[in-house]
Structure formats: C-alpha cells, structure tokens
Write an enzyme that holds these catalytic residues in place. Structure first.
Site, PDB file in Angstrom:
ATOM      1  CG  HIS A 193      56.150 -59.478  88.092  1.00 41.81           C
ATOM      2  ND1 HIS A 193      56.566 -58.444  87.285  1.00 41.81           N
ATOM      3  CD2 HIS A 193      54.901 -59.771  87.707  1.00 41.81           C
ATOM      4  CE1 HIS A 193      55.605 -58.134  86.450  1.00 41.81           C
ATOM      5  NE2 HIS A 193      54.583 -58.925  86.685  1.00 41.81           N
ATOM      6  CG  HIS A 244      54.274 -54.208  80.545  1.00 38.28           C
ATOM      7  ND1 HIS A 244      54.473 -54.551  79.240  1.00 38.28           N
ATOM      8  CD2 HIS A 244      54.460 -55.348  81.245  1.00 38.28           C
ATOM      9  CE1 HIS A 244      54.769 -55.837  79.153  1.00 38.28           C
ATOM     10  NE2 HIS A 244      54.766 -56.343  80.360  1.00 38.28           N
ATOM     11  CG  ASN A 245      56.521 -49.240  85.312  1.00 43.23           C
ATOM     12  OD1 ASN A 245      55.579 -48.805  84.657  1.00 43.23           O
ATOM     13  ND2 ASN A 245      56.485 -49.370  86.613  1.00 43.23           N
ATOM     14  CG  ASP A 263      45.240 -59.117  84.389  1.00 41.25           C
ATOM     15  OD1 ASP A 263      45.421 -60.302  84.712  1.00 41.25           O
ATOM     16  OD2 ASP A 263      46.117 -58.243  84.483  1.00 41.25           O
ATOM     17  N   GLY A 313      44.552 -53.855  93.074  1.00 37.90           N
ATOM     18  CA  GLY A 313      45.735 -53.004  93.135  1.00 37.90           C
ATOM     19  C   GLY A 313      46.961 -53.745  92.677  1.00 37.90           C
TER      20      GLY A 313
END
Lengths: 794, 160, 256
Positions: free
Chosen positions: A63, A132-133, A154, A584
């Site tokens: 992550h 944020h799956n 962010d 990305g």
C-alpha cells in the site's frame, strides 16, 4: 528493562521463524524482506523492537511503497503463435510519458501528494485520485466517507496546502438485482454497497463544502465481491506555495483528529483481544466536521506561511507521514505527546494508527506560538510531538524510553524488490458471428432498451444527492438544463471569483473493453477522458491525466500480464495524445476467496483515467443538449465496425467482435480544430459518442434539449458499414456537433475532412433517422428522455 | 443506560421509515407492512431525569415536528411490533454524540455526560425470526461497527 | 464613501461563507467572515456591522437536526445582541442552514417561540437542483426589481417547510410574510421536483413583517452570474448578473 517496547528475536531466527514472526504480527513481510530486516539488525548488533518492526512493515507495505509497480517484470506476450519478451517496469513506463513530453503545463508530478499543473501565472491546479475499495466493501458508508476524507487531505497536503475546489467519484458495483440468497458469506448485497457508498460520499463531501461534480458508475457482475471506490479531489494552489521542504529543527505538529486504535494493520484484523462490543478497528466512520474545521484553519495558516511542510496522515499513520517527512533530515518523536481518544494505547499502536482527519506539519520555531494560537482559536487540535533533527535517523521515544531508532536510509531504501514474471496471451478471436448484423427493423425498441441499460441510464438519483454547486464555481453541471434531462460530458469550474478562466474535469473507464484487450482499453479510457473535457471546451493542448489501476490477484502471472499490457497501452496512447501523467495510484489484489469452496474471483482489470484541462473562457463552454430547431448537425470522426465490448453487444447478448481502437494521429488534430471552433463560439452543442454509440449520444442530446433531429446515416464517415454498426458501434474519436446554419461554411472550412453534415435539429421533438433514401425509424425525444431517466432506482 | 427517543409527531410523515420499508421489500421480505424510525440517545447514569428532560426539550427535539419519550414512557403498549435498536460499538466514531456533548455544554449543564447515539426501528408485519435477523444484518446494522438488539412488543410472537 | 460592513457568521461546518462574502463584495459592501468564537470572546461585536448573515453549510454537521446546535449556541451567547440588532432595523439574513437557524431560534416568521420548522425532504435525502421561485408581495425591500418568477438552486436535506398549526400558516399568508414560493416554470402551483421537498404552501423563504429579517432555502450566492444558470447555455434568460446578485445589491442598497 524496557517498559514500553518489546524486543523481537530476529537475529537468532531461521527462515521458518522469520515467517512466523511476520505472520503472527500481521506484518505482511515476505521472507526476502524479513531477511533484509535480519541483515540490518545483525549489522547493528541488536534485535528490533516491536515498534521498529511495525514501522518497517508499514513503510514497506504494498500500500505504501508499491512494490509491484516498482519491480522489474519479465513480460511475455503471445500473439498469432509468436512470442515476444520484454523487460518492463510499470511505474517507469508511466513516468517515461511525462518525462518525454516534458510539458511546461506540469508544475509538480509524481513527487507530492497530488500532481500539480499550471492554471495561470499565479495559480496551479492540484489533482489526486485515490481508491478505498476494501474498506468500502466491508462498511460501505464509512469506507467511502473516509475515502473521500483521505483524498481531500491529499490535496490539503499538496505543496504547502492546496484549497480543495471539487471532488470526483467513480464507483464499480455488482449488478443491483443480484439474488440476496445467493451471495457468499461475508459479501454485502450490491444494492446495499451502492446506497452505502453514495451516502458516505454525499455526507462527507457535502459537509466539507466541496462540490462533487464529476464521476461515473459501472455495474458489472465482476464487482459483486469486490466493489471499487475511486475518490478524487481537485484543488487550487498559489504557485509560490508548491515547493516545500522540511528544515532542520522544525517542530513536528500533528493537527486535526485524535488518535485511537483505528485502522491498525489496515484491512487485516487486529491482534488485540476484542470482545463483541468493541469495534474490530478494521473499518472506520469518518467525522467530516473535524476535517472541515482543520481545513479552515490550515488554509489560513498556509496563507500566512506559518509552516514549511504539510502532509496527510493516511495509510501507515504517523509512521508513514513523519517517516517520509524526515527522510532527508531525521526525526525525533515523543509519542506520549500525541493527543489520544482513549488512554490505553501501546506506543507502536499510536505510531501506526490510521485514525482519520489528521495531518502533520513541519513548523519553524519562530511561528510555533502563532500557529498553535490560530488552531486553538477555532477549537482545532494541534500538538507538538517532536522535532526534525539532522541525524539521518528516525528516533522515537515514549515517556523517555527509546522505542525505535532506525536509519532513514534503510527504512526508505532497504526494501528488496522482486523480479516478477508476467504473461499475456491474446484471447483466441471468438468465432465472429456471421449474422451479427441484426435483421431487426425494430430499432426504436433496441434504442429504448439501451437507454434504460444500467450502464447508460441517467445517474440523476445519485448526482442530485451531491452538492455539486457549493463554493459557487460550477459552471457546467453534471446534468443538463433546469430539469436534468440530459448528461454533461465533463464538469467545468471557474475557480477564481474574479476571473472567467476555468478548468474542465472528466474521466474514462471501461472494463468491458479490457476483457478484449487491456491495451486498447487503456487507449480508449485515455481518449474518452480527453474527449469529455474537449467537448466541454477544454484545450487538448493544456490537459493532463491521472491513472488509477485496480487489478485482481497479481501473484497470478496472467493477471499481472494483463496489467503490464494495460500499462503499455497507457504509455503509448498518452504519448500519442500528448497527455502527461501527473499522478497515479494502484490498488492490486482485489480478489475474493469464498470460504466454503476456496474459489478465488478477481475483479475485471480496471483502469480509471481522470483528465483535467484548461478552459480559456468559461463563457464559451458548451453543453450537450440541442439548442435550436434548424441548426445543423455534424459528426466528427469515422465510424468503424468496432462493437466488441460495446453496450449494444452486452445488452443483446452478442459475443465477440472487434474492440474499438483509438486513432490518435487522426483524432488529436481533429480535436484541436474542434476546440478552436468552440473557443470562438461557433459550436452550439457538442457531445462525444461513447457507451452505446452514435444513436445513444444523439438521443441524449435530444433528451437534454427537448428537441428532435433529422439525420441521414449514409452521411456518416465510415467504411461502408451496416446501419446497425452506424447506430451502435463504439468507435473512438467521434463527436456530434450542433452549428448555427449561418456558420456552415466557416465550420466546414475550419474542420476540413474530419466532419460530415448529417442532418439538423428539429423543433418538433422527433428523432427521425434516414438510411439509403428511406426513413429507417423515428423516436420521440420525450420518450428517449423518459427511458434514459428511468433505469437507475435509488 | 437511559434512552431518550425522539420521533416525529403524529401526522408528520416518517420518510426514513418508509425508505426502510421499501428496502425490506426489495430484500424479498413481503410480509413487512410498516416501519417507523426514530432517533435514540443513550445516556450513562451520570445525568438525572430532570437534566435529561431539559436536554431533550432544549437540545434534541424540534418541537414543531418532533416529540420525545424518556425510557419508553408514553409507549402505546401491545402494538405487537418488533423493536430494533442499533448503536455504534465502542471505539467507533460517533460524531453526533460529540456534538450533543458540545450542545449540552453550551446550554450551561455542568454534568459530564457520557452518551451514545443510535436508531430505533419499529417493524410491523408478518415476519419470521429469520426475517428480522436478516433485516438487522443485511440492512439496518453492520456488525463490524454496530451492535443491534431485537425486542418484541407484547402480542407479537403470535403472527411470527 | 465608506462601504457598509456585513458580518458573515462562521462556525464549524459553515461552507457557503466564501461565496457569500464574494456576493456582498460584488454588491459593493465590505463583508467580513467572522468565526463565532471571536464574538464569544468579545473580539468582534455584531453592533459594529450594518447587516448580519448566517450563510449555508452544515453547522456542527447538522447533527441532531439542521442548525439546531447553532441555535442553542446563538441563544446562549448572542441572543440579546441579535434582538438589539434587529430592533435597530438592521437586516438579518439566513440562507439555507441560516434559514433553518432563524426559524428554529424563533426569529422568523415573527420573534418569539418557534412556530415553523424545516423538516426532512419528502425524498428522505439531500437534493441539489435548480427551482423556479415566485417572488411574493411583501414588505421586504430586497425583492426590488425582481420579475414574478426567477430561478435559483436549492441544495439541502432538511428544507420541507412545516408549521405547528393551520393558524400559523394563515397568519403567515395574511401577514404577507412569504418571501419566495416554489412554483412551476410558468409560475403555477409546484409539484415535485418543482417543489423539491414537499413544503407546506410551497414556501421557500420567509420575511419578517418589516421585511428586514429574511430567510430562504435557495442559494442566491450561487446565481451571481449568468454563467452559473444551468440554462445559460440553452439560450436562457438569466441576465449577465444573475438575480442572486440583485438580491445582494438590494441589501447593500438598503444599508448604505
């Protein structure tokens, strides 16, 4: 005898024990990584503490450090019996695009929390899209809310603080009519996920006072067990605030929310004993008002230049935030100074907790008092937890006991990367259906069915729940007109109150093409994102894109191969469209293993491309709805028989077909010309052809304007294809454009061979389609509108 | 724990209850007839009844459209409904609870109160125990972050 | 000439303060966004301003119910100052969340106990959409120069106008206290979505009897320029400065 830190026996451990330690403590470090840890500590002659191991595990996690994207991959491609081998590095390919294009438009790429491009001489635009799956699959409301909360931070943490001006949201869900009884244990019903996710984004985004003005929703069986939630935020930042640097002796200040045991070890269960009454910490519910309060004062502090550096406290918590900030200096942290929600936290838990709504600042001593007073004046938590020191080390204390002392170089550079293997084989062409050209004459019924298709129908029920106009910037809204009767291709914003310069934001996503070829999917997504913003008035020469890859099990060489091919597509097409990537993110290993059967299901490989472009004067923005009867209609671009992965084939159960192939060498010059026509105010309405093809785009324009049209299919530019393909093919590079009759000559001269006049707008509300000198069918705009607005129930 | 329940007055449509009913129908449970939804505020024992009434009347209730009851008083007995309470688990962010605390302080109440907030649903219809459990698990609560309790008003079990 | 000063009240969760500030600036005033803590600490006094605005947003998250916590805070900290302020015939404006605050604080339709409220939308969810509004005949100077039907956006979850009794509704109508009413495009009666929330009497905004306390659910600060109108592009009739702008100019005109 240490009181607060536990010594972990690594030095004396063999391979088996190393793996045991990693497993037992949920570190998710593999053997090679554990061996690298062992080597480091053997070198310094002592064992690590629990806090040190946790810090390394966080910093080296997939992550946080994207090992797959950073590794070298031996990629094998099989096509027509030939085998081609290639060595590629996924992140390297993407960055190559931006390096090669070397555009002045890019201000800050791939190094900060968000990519930043130039808006005008004074301001930049920051843009970031996150996923944020997993949290959203477990607790849709909380997962999606904290997803949007995270990406907002962010942007607040981009440069020395950008002001969020817009959110985007793209979701992939399972089909809403799934049978409740047939869902595997542990999987929430797609409808519940859909409602929960939308509500979570709505409640967080609306309370933050940031308009949610662009997005997309894809429904497919393949997302039933793993939904995808992409959250994006756009911000505006004075160019002078883009550069940031932590200075030696700056104080480390944590602001916003308090720290609890939230999200420890991310999405795995915690090793802490839990009873049924205590949350498992896996998922969190956010508190947008805490973040809103923090944002308000943070932006004031940014204006006043009170700090040198700011970053979000997201995955990995303070460990990642402080670790990264201090990577070039060194940092000293006193963990007992971190404000806590409750008292019983262990030092390492404080250090890696992922509690929401927190950020970290680097503040020079001279501004400290003023900064703390400012935060206190609006009841926002701000605590000094340490200092950046020129030691090159990360040193952490808890009540004066050292619990961690690591070399920054090892922490950030010590992760061993693997050599990976990947392969891609073209699926054998499905037997091409000879009779694919439908004999049907009942085109209106087919069109109506497509308009109600779950992947085409209006998202009004979702869009209206988002405040898409707060801040009073939103010029082109997601739905057209007073009555929401048609779609918009992109959102157009006017970020500065006293200025008509604007931005357009759009996106492209189409996993259905990926099933045919991930390479073409990449090209189509890039082009669609660009088409969307160009048709709203953005300059294709002042635009940039973001990539988000969501993939299945990449330990599987074929899955990884498909991902590699998709990345290659991104590289090639972005270069050809001259679109730099500015930021990305990848989310890998989205797969589900059914407990009872052990059956593993991966999601369809999914790429989201988000685009932002400059609109020189937002008063020239055009919407997609028809404006006036009698105006001329043009098609730009060529129609080929490209129906593989099309909505038409999906809805009518037709297999195979060619997937659409973008032709940037033709499309990009055409877009530039079209943009010039929009810029001088020649174009009355413009809509790109995408899902469902030409006729769906035309129907949407008719629905939006409450007007009909007369079109002659034979006049479309094509390779002499059947009416079916003319109506429903999803060839890229096409726009439908409405022009005032008096400008016919000017428009045709400006566009050259790229366009063909196909008919005109009709005030009577009937869409009449002719082919071969005869009327093929007609359809009322009102019925088309009704159908398009009826397919998605909340 | 003592509970203040805030619900709509007679005649004010309960839009959330209607919404939940629609969702239960979608799950294929056709026996559901009516759902009434209300807000519940659970207080630990630090506050007295008078204080709780003051909090209810001045902070929690919009007197034009809502009414409240403390600890189940004013409950019309024997309607035969299923009553489901849903609260967040300890440690999960309960932002409404934090806000109530702020408001209590604004109102000049000095007692340090401990509070959690939740929702209450009254379900009427012919529902099996399995139906009710399924509604709790699949619709009203997420066991990862919430606890729920099921209670039957008198006279219900008969039609289950 | 000294520009009139307008105080725009900020609290945790206020989110339409920037555009409201811009609106007053365009209209020729000197607006200032002030956090309620500064008033509580005595650093700022509302009596130093010519108009007070409670803008849109989600004060304290709209937890409990919309505006409720802010009402409580205002009552306990600024209640008397506000009575004095309105007593001096200075405009008090509430937009969206501000309107919710004004009715729950008992400042509209008349000063006293709360008699009306803004409940949950019939759709049970937040909705953002543009609506048609009929400008009513009333004492307010802020509707000067408005045509009979205008367009503005609404964006709220709790905007359904509700009264405690039929008598109250009658008193509001008889007393000409309706500021805006939702209507159909041609000014007729509105059904959903033209009445976006199911409001009684399709009431979208109220004014005090003297026309100086005004609250409304729609957002005039989002319709300052023609380009923000969703039909601007469709050959719509929004003027270069939208009617939102005229509303703020009328306020500034009055306090100048």
């Amino acid at each position: 005898m240490p009181e607060y830190a536990l010594e972990m026996n690594i030095i004396g451990a063999g391979d088996k024990e190393l793996l045991e330690i990693s497993g037992k403590n949920l570190l998710a470090l593999n053997l090679e990584e554990m061996k690298a840890v062992k080597k480091y500590f053997t070198g310094i002659g002592r064992n690590p503490t629990d806090c040190e191991l946790e810090t390394i595990a966080q910093t080296w996690s997939e992550h946080c450090c994207h090992k797959i994207f950073r590794s070298d991959i031996n990629y094998t491609e099989k096509a027509n019996g030939k085998i081609r081998e290639e060595k590629i590095n996924l992140l390297g390919e993407i960055r190559k695009v931006t390096e090669k294009l070397d555009s002045d438009f890019c201000v800050s790429v791939f190094k900060d929390n968000a990519g930043i491009v130039k808006f005008n001489d004074e301001y930049g635009i920051a843009f970031k899209v996150e996923t944020h799956n997993h949290p959203s699959a477990l607790e849709p409301y909380g997962g999606a809310g904290t997803g949007i909360g995270g990406v907002i931070r962010d942007i607040l943490g981009a440069g020395r603080g950008a002001k969020p001006i817009m959110n985007t949201d793209v979701f992939c869900f399972g089909l809403p009519d799934a049978d409740y009884k047939r869902l595997p244990e542990g999987v929430l019903h797609p409808r519940r996920i859909f409602r929960g996710v939308v509500s979570g984004v709505r409640d967080y985004g609306n309370r933050m006072g940031i308009p949610t003005a662009n997005g997309a929703i894809v429904f497919d069986e393949g997302y039933q067990k793993n939904c995808l939630v992409f959250c994006g935020t756009v911000g505006i930042i004075p160019l002078k605030n883009v550069e940031k640097k932590v200075m030696e002796d700056d104080y480390i200040v944590v602001i916003g929310g308090k720290t609890g045991r939230d999200g420890i070890h991310g999405a795995t269960f915690s090793s802490i004993q839990m009873d049924a009454n205590v949350s498992t910490n896996v998922v969190q519910i956010g508190n947008p008002i805490v973040e809103k309060k923090m944002m308000d004062v943070l932006l004031t502090a940014a204006d006043e230049g009170l700090y040198n550096f700011v970053t979000d406290c997201g995955a990995g918590g303070l460990s990642s935030a402080v670790g990264e900030m201090g990577s070039e200096t060194g940092a000293e942290v006193m963990l007992e100074k971190v404000p806590l929600k409750y008292s019983e936290l262990l030092p390492w838990e404080i250090w890696i907790s992922e509690s929401q709504e927190r950020m970290v600042l680097s503040v020079p001593g001279k501004n400290l008092k003023k900064l703390l007073e400012l935060f206190a004046s609006e009841d926002v938590e701000a605590a000094i937890i340490g200092q950046f020191k020129k030691t090159g080390k990360l040193e952490i204390y808890y009540k004066n006991e050292a619990v961690c002392s690591l070399d920054m170089n090892f922490l950030h550079g010590g992760v061993p990367l693997r050599n990976l293997k990947a392969q891609f084989a073209f699926p054998g062409k499905a037997e091409y259906r000879k009779d694919a050209d439908a004999k049907t004459t009942d085109w209106p019924a087919r069109i109506m069915k497509l308009l109600t298709d779950i992947n085409i129908t209006s998202r009004e029920a979702v869009i209206t729940q988002y405040d898409h106009e707060v801040q009073a910037h939103t010029v082109l809204k997601p739905l057209a007109g007073m009555e929401h009767s048609g779609p918009s291709d992109a959102a157009v914003l006017k970020p500065l109150y006293g200025d008509y310069r604007g931005i357009a934001v759009g996106c492209g996503i189409n996993p259905f093409y990926g099933r045919h070829d991930p390479y073409m999917m990449a090209g189509c997504c890039i082009e669609e994102a660009l088409r969307n913003i160009v048709s709203a008035g953005a300059d294709p020469g002042a635009a940039a894109i973001l990539d988000n890859f969501c993939w299945g099990d990449v330990n599987d060489e074929e899955n990884l191969g498909a991902l590699a091919r998709c990345v290659k597509g991104c590289r090639d097409f972005a270069l050809k469209y001259k679109l730099p990537f500015i930021s990305g993110k990848d989310s890998l290993n989205n797969f589900f293993v059914e407990e009872k059967t052990g059956v593993e299901t991966s999601i369809p490989g999914t790429l989201l491309i988000s685009a932002v472009g400059i609109v020189g004067d937002i008063r020239k923005t055009v919407s997609s709805s028809f404006k006036r009867g009698g105006n001329l209609l043009y098609i730009c671009g060529k129609t080929r028989k490209e129906m593989g992965g099309s909505r038409y084939y999906a809805v009518f159960g037709i297999e195979g077909g060619e997937v659409s192939e973008p032709v940037p060498s033709k499309t990009l010059p055409m877009m530039r010309k079209l943009h010039c026509c929009i810029e001088v105010g020649m174009v009355k309405s413009c809509h790109d052809c995408s899902d469902g093809g030409f006729i769906i785009a035309l129907s949407e324009m008719a629905a939006g304007g409450g007007r009909g049209a007369e079109v002659f299919l034979d006049r479309m530019i094509s390779d002499d294809v059947s009416p079916e393909a003319l109506l429903f093919s999803e060839s890229q590079g096409r726009f439908i454009v409405e022009i005032d009759r008096t400008l016919q000559g000017d428009f045709e001269k400006a566009m050259g061979k790229n366009v063909s006049m196909i008919g005109s707008v009709a005030e009577d509300g009937e869409i009449k389609v002719f082919y071969g000198g005869e009327k093929l069918f007609s359809l009322s705009a009102e019925e088309a509108e009704k159908a398009w607005r009826s397919g998605l129930q909340w | 724990m003592r509970i203040i329940e805030v619900r709509n007055k007679q005649g004010v449509p309960d839009v959330f209850g209607q919404d939940v009913r629609k969702n239960i129908r979608e799950m294929g449970i056709s026996g559901i007839e009516e759902v009434v939804a209300s807000e519940i505020y659970g207080f630990e024992d630090s506050a007295g009844d008078d204080e709780l009434r003051y909090i209810a009347e001045n902070i929690l209730v919009d007197s034009v459209i809502q009414e409240y009851c403390l600890n189940g008083e004013k409950q019309s007995a024997g309607e035969g409904r299923v009553v489901i309470d849903v609260f967040y688990k300890k440690g999960v962010t309960d932002s409404v609870a934090d806000t109530v605390k702020t408001a209590v302080k604004d109102a000049g109440i000095k007692t340090d109160i401990s509070i959690s907030t939740g929702k209450r649903y009254y379900l009427r219809g012919s529902l099996t125990e399995e139906d009710v459990k399924s509604v709790c698990m699949k619709l009203l609560a997420n066991p990862l972050v919430q606890n729920y309790s099921i209670r039957y008003e008198e006279g219900n079990k008969s039609n289950a | 000439m000294v520009k009139p000063r307008v105080l725009i009240l900020r609290v945790a969760g206020t989110n339409c303060d920037n555009e409201t500030e811009w609106a007053f600036r365009l209209a020729g005033a000197e607006p200032e966004r002030v956090h309620i803590n500064r008033i509580k600490r005595g650093e700022k006094k509302i009596c130093d301003y010519q108009a007070l605005v409670i803008p849109g947003g989600f004060s304290y998250g709209d937890d409990i119910s919309a505006g409720k916590v802010l009402v409580n805070e205002i009552k306990h900290n600024m209640g008397e100052d506000i009575d004095r302020f309105t007593g001096e015939k200075k405009p008090l404006i509430g937009i969206c969340n501000g309107f919710q605050v004004l009715v729950k604080a008992g400042l509209l339709p008349w000063q006293g106990k709360q008699v009306v409220s803004l409940g949950w939308n019939d759709s049970a969810r937040f909705e953002d959409r543009w609506v048609y509004l009929k400008t009513e005949k009333n004492a307010s100077p802020f509707l000067k120069g408005f045509p009979s039907v205008i367009k503005l956006p609404v964006a709220h979850a709790e905007g359904k106008f509700t009264v405690d009794s039929g008598t109250t509704l009658k008193k509001i109508e008889d007393g000409k206290l309706v500021f805006f009413r939702y209507c159909s495009p041609d000014g007729g009666d509105a059904e959903y979505p033209h009445n976006p929330n199911g409001s009684a009497g399709a009431i979208a905004g109220l004014t005090s009897a003297n026309g100086l306390i005004v609250g409304m659910m729609p957002h005039p600060e989002r319709a300052l320029l023609k380009c923000f109108y969703p039909d601007a592009n469709e050959g719509g009739d929004g003027e270069e400065d939208g009617y939102g702008c005229r509303f703020f100019r009328n306020i500034v005109e009055y306090i100048k």
